[in-house]
Design a protein around this motif. Structure first.
Motif, PDB file in Angstrom:
ATOM      1  N   VAL A  61       5.708   5.165  -8.764  1.00  0.00           N
ATOM      2  CA  VAL A  61       4.463   5.482  -8.063  1.00  0.00           C
ATOM      3  C   VAL A  61       3.731   4.224  -7.585  1.00  0.00           C
ATOM      4  N   THR A  62       4.043   3.063  -8.159  1.00  0.00           N
ATOM      5  CA  THR A  62       3.371   1.818  -7.738  1.00  0.00           C
ATOM      6  C   THR A  62       4.364   0.744  -7.311  1.00  0.00           C
ATOM      7  N   LEU A  63       5.539   1.137  -6.884  1.00  0.00           N
ATOM      8  CA  LEU A  63       6.536   0.148  -6.461  1.00  0.00           C
ATOM      9  C   LEU A  63       6.082  -0.679  -5.266  1.00  0.00           C
ATOM     10  N   TYR A  64       5.222  -0.117  -4.433  1.00  0.00           N
ATOM     11  CA  TYR A  64       4.734  -0.872  -3.278  1.00  0.00           C
ATOM     12  C   TYR A  64       3.998  -2.138  -3.724  1.00  0.00           C
ATOM     13  N   GLU A  65       3.549  -2.174  -4.979  1.00  0.00           N
ATOM     14  CA  GLU A  65       2.939  -3.378  -5.549  1.00  0.00           C
ATOM     15  C   GLU A  65       3.929  -4.157  -6.411  1.00  0.00           C
ATOM     16  N   SER A  66       4.603  -3.451  -7.321  1.00  0.00           N
ATOM     17  CA  SER A  66       5.443  -4.136  -8.302  1.00  0.00           C
ATOM     18  C   SER A  66       6.705  -4.742  -7.694  1.00  0.00           C
ATOM     19  N   SER A  67       7.139  -4.255  -6.534  1.00  0.00           N
ATOM     20  CA  SER A  67       8.333  -4.820  -5.894  1.00  0.00           C
ATOM     21  C   SER A  67       8.021  -6.006  -4.988  1.00  0.00           C
ATOM     22  N   LYS A  68       6.753  -6.290  -4.762  1.00  0.00           N
ATOM     23  CA  LYS A  68       6.375  -7.382  -3.866  1.00  0.00           C
ATOM     24  C   LYS A  68       6.971  -8.745  -4.256  1.00  0.00           C
ATOM     25  N   PRO A  69       7.005  -9.092  -5.567  1.00  0.00           N
ATOM     26  CA  PRO A  69       7.569 -10.403  -5.919  1.00  0.00           C
ATOM     27  C   PRO A  69       9.025 -10.587  -5.514  1.00  0.00           C
ATOM     28  N   LEU A  70       9.742  -9.494  -5.268  1.00  0.00           N
ATOM     29  CA  LEU A  70      11.134  -9.610  -4.840  1.00  0.00           C
ATOM     30  C   LEU A  70      11.277 -10.203  -3.444  1.00  0.00           C
ATOM     31  N   VAL A  71      10.277 -10.010  -2.613  1.00  0.00           N
ATOM     32  CA  VAL A  71      10.415 -10.330  -1.197  1.00  0.00           C
ATOM     33  C   VAL A  71      10.750 -11.804  -0.989  1.00  0.00           C
ATOM     34  N   ALA A 236       2.304   1.209   0.788  1.00  0.00           N
ATOM     35  CA  ALA A 236       0.989   0.870   0.238  1.00  0.00           C
ATOM     36  C   ALA A 236      -0.140   1.491   1.069  1.00  0.00           C
ATOM     37  N   ALA A 237       0.046   1.522   2.389  1.00  0.00           N
ATOM     38  CA  ALA A 237      -0.979   2.100   3.252  1.00  0.00           C
ATOM     39  C   ALA A 237      -1.115   3.602   3.039  1.00  0.00           C
ATOM     40  N   ALA A 238      -0.003   4.253   2.671  1.00  0.00           N
ATOM     41  CA  ALA A 238      -0.029   5.707   2.464  1.00  0.00           C
ATOM     42  C   ALA A 238      -0.501   6.092   1.071  1.00  0.00           C
ATOM     43  N   ALA A 239      -0.365   5.185   0.101  1.00  0.00           N
ATOM     44  CA  ALA A 239      -0.613   5.528  -1.300  1.00  0.00           C
ATOM     45  C   ALA A 239      -1.999   6.110  -1.577  1.00  0.00           C
ATOM     46  N   PRO A 240      -3.081   5.524  -1.089  1.00  0.00           N
ATOM     47  CA  PRO A 240      -4.398   6.097  -1.402  1.00  0.00           C
ATOM     48  C   PRO A 240      -4.534   7.561  -0.989  1.00  0.00           C
ATOM     49  N   GLU A 241      -3.947   7.919   0.166  1.00  0.00           N
ATOM     50  CA  GLU A 241      -4.014   9.300   0.636  1.00  0.00           C
ATOM     51  C   GLU A 241      -3.233  10.236  -0.291  1.00  0.00           C
TER      52      GLU A 241
END
Length: 564
Positions: A61-71, A236-241
Motif C-alpha cells: 500500500v505504500t510502495l510508491y514511497e518505500s521503493s523510491k530508494p531503488l531508483v 503516489a499521486a493517486a494514493a490520497p484519493e
C-alpha cells in the motif's frame, strides 16, 4: 528525479443497475473506514482467519514511497551495464515476477514488440521459446533472474541454461546475472556465492501479484530504460484519493461493484482495452483478480478479451460483468481510466476491498502448490501414472491431433476431433466457462490465441486463454479454488528440438509436458473434465483444431446465434 505527476484516476459505474446494487456495499466500506484502515495496514480487515497472512502482506500500500530508494541504484546499474556494452534485457521470471515488467515496458514503449524499452520476457518452459531467447546477441545480454521464493523451477532452469551458454561463448556468466528475490532465499545465497553482478532484495511483505511496484516490477523495467521514478510518482499521486473513506473513492466504487456483481451471480469479470494505452494490463490484472479471489469455491474469474467488440464482451450473459480499461464503450458496465502507476494501485486496492466483501483472504493462494507438487512427482517418478493423460492410449487420433481425456468417462467414443470438442462443451453447465490452456511456444505458436474468440463466439460460454505454464502462476489458483463450473481444453505439442537443463535429469520439453500433465491431474481430481490434445505437428494441429472448433459448434446447442 522525476517531477511530481498529476495522475487523474476515475472509475465509472456505467450500468445503473450495477451502480444501484453496489451502493449499499459502498456505504458499508465507507462506514467501516476500510480505505483508511487499509492505508494504515490494518491486518484485521479480512477477519481473524486471514489476519496472520494479511499482517505479512500489506507493504504494497505504500510502495510508491518505500521503493523510491531503488531508483538511484537501478539508474547506476543500468549505466554500468551500458558502459560494458550490455543493453539487451532478458527476464527469467513467472507470474508476479514477469507480468508487471512486461506491461510496464510495453506501455512505456507504446508497443508490445520492440519499442523504446525492449525486454524479452521468458516465462515459459517451451524449449523452442527458450532457444529463441538464447539465440539473441549474448554479448549485449543481461539476464534478470527473478523469483520471490528463490526456488521457482522455470526460472532456475532458465538461469542454468543461460549460464551454460554464456560460458560456452566466452562470457563470464556471473557478470551478466542480476538477481531479484526475497531476503534469505537459496537464490540469494547462490548469487552471493557465485558473485553475480547484482543481488536486489525485494520487500518480503508483499505477495507476488501485488509486487508491480517492488523490485520485481522495477528492476527489469529500469534496466530496459523505463523511468520507474515516474511510475512511482503516478502511484503516489493517486494514493490520497484511494485512501479516502468516501463514496467517490475510485477503489471503493470498483471493489464494491465487483463484489456486488459476484454476489448476484456475475462471477466473471470480462476485461477489454478501449484505448487506455496500457499495453497488456489485462494480463497483469488477470493474475491479481484470479489468485486473490478464486478460493473456497467462490471468486471472480477474469476473462481478458481482444477488444470491446470481441466475443464475451458486448454479447456477455448474466454471469459476467464487462469492464473497459479506458473509456466506456461497447456496453461496458464499468470503466476505469488513469495512468499506469495509478491503475496498478487502483486495482490492487479494489481487489483487496472486494475480497473483504466476498468473504475471502485476498493474500493467500491455497491451491497453487498442488499442480507444482504433481509436476515434481511426475519428474522424479514418485507420482502415480494411473490418471496421467500422457500415459494412456489416445481415445482418438485425428490427423496430427491425439485426443485424450481426464476427469471421468465423459468423452465417450468420438469419431473426430470435432466430436471430442462437442463432448467437452456439453460438460459445461449453464454459466460455466471454457479454459483453453496452451503449453506451446508463445511466439511461434501465437495463432493458438484465435481459439479463445472462436470458442466464445460459437458456444456462448465465457472463454479464457492461458499460455502454460505461465497461467499456473495466475488463473491456475482459480481453476482449482474458484467456482467449479469450468471445462478445460489443454493443448500440448511435439518438441522438434528439445533443450537440456544443465545438471537436471529432465529437459525443458519434459518439464513442460510434466507441468501440463500435473495440472490436468489436479483439475481432474476436482471433478472437472479435461480434454488433452497433443499436436504431433504444431502448425498443422492448430489449423485442424481451429477448423474442428468451427465444425463442432453446429451440434453443441450453444452457438451464439442460438443462445444470444
Amino acid at each position: 528525479m522525476s517531477a511530481p505527476v498529476e495522475a487523474p484516476l476515475s472509475v465509472s459505474l456505467v450500468d445503473p443497475q450495477l451502480a444501484d446494487a453496489a451502493s449499499a456495499l459502498v456505504e458499508k466500506l465507507v462506514g467501516d473506514q476500510v480505505a483508511s484502515k487499509l492505508a494504515a495496514k490494518d491486518a484485521s480487515l479480512w477477519g481473524p482467519d486471514a489476519q496472520d497472512e494479511a499482517s505479512r502482506r500489506l507493504s504494497w500500500v505504500t510502495l510508491y514511497e518505500s521503493s523510491k530508494p531503488l531508483v538511484e541504484r537501478l539508474t547506476a546499474l543500468r549505466g554500468e551495464l551500458h558502459a560494458d556494452g550490455v543493453d539487451r534485457v532478458v527476464l527469467a521470471g513467472m507470474g508476479g515476477s514477469s507480468l508487471a515488467p512486461e506491461v510496464i515496458c510495453h506501455t512505456r514503449s507504446g508497443s508490445a514488440v520492440g519499442g523504446a524499452h525492449p525486454i524479452t520476457v521468458l516465462d515459459t518452459t517451451d524449449p523452442g521459446q527458450v532457444s529463441d531467447a538464447l539465440a539473441g546477441d549474448l554479448s549485449r545480454t543481461v539476464l534478470v533472474v527473478s523469483s520471490k521464493s528463490g526456488g521457482t523451477v522455470e526460472t532456475d532452469s532458465q538461469r542454468r541454461v543461460f549460464t551454460q551458454v554464456f560460458e560456452a561463448n566466452g562470457i563470464d556468466a556471473a557478470t551478466r546475472m542480476v538477481v531479484v528475490t526475497d531476503p534469505g532465499t537459496k537464490l540469494a545465497d547462490l548469487a552471493a556465492d557465485k558473485g553475480y553482478r547484482a543481488i536486489i532484495e525485494a520487500d518480503p511483505e508483499v505477495g507476488g501479484r501485488y509486487s508491480a511496484l517492488t523490485a520485481f516490477g522495477l528492476v527489469p523495467s529500469a534496466l530496459a530504460g523505463v523511468d520507474v521514478d515516474g511510475l512511482l510518482d503516478e502511484a503516489a499521486a493517486a494514493a490520497p484519493e484511494l485512501q479516502r473513506d468516501s463514496a467517490d473513492n475510485p477503489a471503493i466504487l470498483l471493489g464494491a461493484a465487483l463484489a456486488a456483481a459476484h454476489n448476484a451471480g456475475a462471477e466473471k469479470v470480462v476485461l477489454a482495452d478501449s484505448g487506455s494505452g496500457l499495453i497488456g494490463f489485462g494480463d497483469w490484472a488477470e493474475q491479481l483478480i484470479a489468485e486473490s479471489t478464486g478460493k473456497q469455491g467462490i471468486g471472480l474469474l477474469p476473462v481478458v478479451v481482444e477488444s470491446p467488440d470481441a466475443p464475451g464482451f458486448a454479447d456477455h450473459g448474466a454471469d459476467a460483468t464487462v469492464v473497459t480499461l479506458g473509456p466506456a464503450v461497447g456496453g461496458a458496465q464499468i470503466a476505469t481510466e488513469g495512468s499506469l502507476g495509478a491503475q496498478f494501485l487502483l486495482w490492487e486496492t479494489a481487489v483487496a476491498l472486494a475480497g473483504r466483501l466476498i468473504g475471502i483472504d485476498p493474500f493467500d493462494q491455497p491451491d497453487v502448490e498442488s499442480a507444482k507438487q504433481a509436476t515434481r512427482e511426475l519428474l522424479d517418478g514418485s507420482g502415480s501414472d494411473s490418471d496421467s493423460a500422457a500415459e494412456v492410449e489416445p481415445a482418438l487420433v485425428d490427423g496430427p491431433v491425439e485426443v485424450r481425456s481426464l476427469g471421468g468417462d465423459w468423452l465417450g467414443s468420438p469419431s473426430t476431433l470435432a466430436d471430442a470438442l462437442r463432448a467437452l462443451i456439453a460438460q459445461a453447465p449453464d454459466h460455466g466457462y471454457v479454459a483453453v490452456q496452451a503449453y506451446l511456444d508463445r511466439l511461434d505458436d501465437a495463432s493458438a490465441e484465435v481459439l479463445r474468440p472462436e470458442i466464445a463466439k460459437r458456444t456462448g460460454l465465457q472463454t479464457t486463454f492461458g499460455w502454460g505454464p505461465r497461467f499456473l502462476h495466475s488463473t491456475g489458483q482459480y481453476h482449482k479454488g474458484g467456482h467449479q463450473n469450468g471445462v478445460f481444453l489443454q493443448i500440448t505439442g511435439s518438441v522438434a528440438d528439445d533443450l537440456a537443463i544443465p545438471d537436471q535429469p529432465f529437459t525443458f520439453g519434459q518439464l513442460q509436458h510434466a507441468q501440463a500433465d500435473g495440472d490436468a491431474q489436479v483439475i481432474a481430481a476436482h471433478g472437472r473434465p479435461v480434454l488433452r490434445l497433443h499436436l504431433a505437428d504444431r502448425a498443422a494441429g492448430l489449423v485442424a483444431l481451429t477448423n474442428a472448433v468451427s465444425e463442432a459448434s453446429a451440434a453443441t446447442g450453444r452457438d451464439t446465434e442460438v443462445t444470444r
